[in-house]
Design an enzyme around this catalytic site. Structure first.
Site: not given
Length: 268
Positions: A154-155
């Site tokens: 996600a990051y």
């Protein structure tokens, strides 16, 4: 060169380090963060040291267009305009497989790191077009170059998207007086880096070995970044601390350069 600068997420970490370095170079700096009390405290501290006319600030949630415009207005009123806007604010979440990360954490991550970058860039560009000049900087991070690691889906996706944003925004602004630039600070020891680890875990011990080779403290990186940001004079400029050549050289000399960047954090 003296410039008027806004830095989002600048009450601590890299943003705060940059603010201090710009002030040392006689720039005027507007700080921001989500906490009004923290912004006030940092502005008071820096104003006492560098002069009240040199620094101002406003609480700002970068996912709120109204607050972003308020930050612009606060800085523009204080300094008579804004030459540089740096989108530095961002968050990370616990490193876990995607399916184990809480929905609310994923939403907050994307909303801050991507939606925030979009809205803040929109605010800065729109005002700079009306103003007649300006530079907008977005901050890259892990994943911007396509690198992947477990627990970072996600990051890394948000930072990969920021690189696309920069390329597209340069085309959008090609016929305007606004320059779109990128800053890549590398691996810097901040709460953003360590906050998503269990510092007693095996995963942390493995990651720490790499960080001690490639990482640096805020006070090491930010003077160099500030000088190169101030020197940039064209759209598409990239200020990159940890280049591939530098990373390769550090790995090659790691056995001769023993470093422990996390001694204070771990209480050693």
């Amino acid at each position: 060169m003296t410039k008027r600068i806004v830095i989002t997420g600048s009450t601590r970490g890299i943003g705060n380090g940059l603010a201090r370095e710009f002030l040392k170079r006689r720039c005027q700096v507007a700080l921001s963060g989500r906490s009004a009390s923290q912004v006030d405290d940092v502005v008071a501290e820096l104003g006492q040291y560098y002069g009240e006319s040199k620094v101002c600030g406003a609480a700002c949630d970068i996912t709120d267009p109204v607050q972003l415009q308020r930050l612009w207005d606060r800085a523009a009123d204080a300094f008579g305009g804004i030459d540089v806007w740096i989108n530095n604010a961002g968050i990370s979440i616990t490193r876990q497989p995607l399916w184990e990360q809480p929905d609310e954490d994923l939403a907050a991550l994307v909303n801050t790191n991507l939606t925030g970058a979009l809205l803040a860039s929109k605010t800065a560009v729109a005002n700079m077009v009306r103003q007649g000049h300006g530079q907008v900087w977005n901050t890259e991070g892990f994943g911007s170059d396509g690198a992947t690691q477990p627990g970072m889906a996600a990051y890394g996706a948000t930072k990969r998207a920021v690189r696309y944003l920069q390329k597209a925004l340069r085309k959008d602004t090609a016929d305007t007086p606004v320059q779109v630039c990128t800053v890549s600070p590398g691996i810097v020891v901040t709460e953003l880096l360590t906050g998503d680890y269990d510092l007693t875990s095996e995963q942390w011990e493995k990651s720490k070995k790499i960080f001690n080779i490639l990482g640096d403290h805020v006070h090491t990186v930010t003077p160099w970044l500030a000088d190169h940001i101030l020197a940039a004079d064209k759209s598409g400029a990239r200020v990159v601390w940890l280049t591939r050549r530098k990373a390769f050289a550090r790995f090659m000399t790691a056995s001769f350069r023993r470093r422990d960047l996390f001694r204070e954090i771990e209480g050693a």
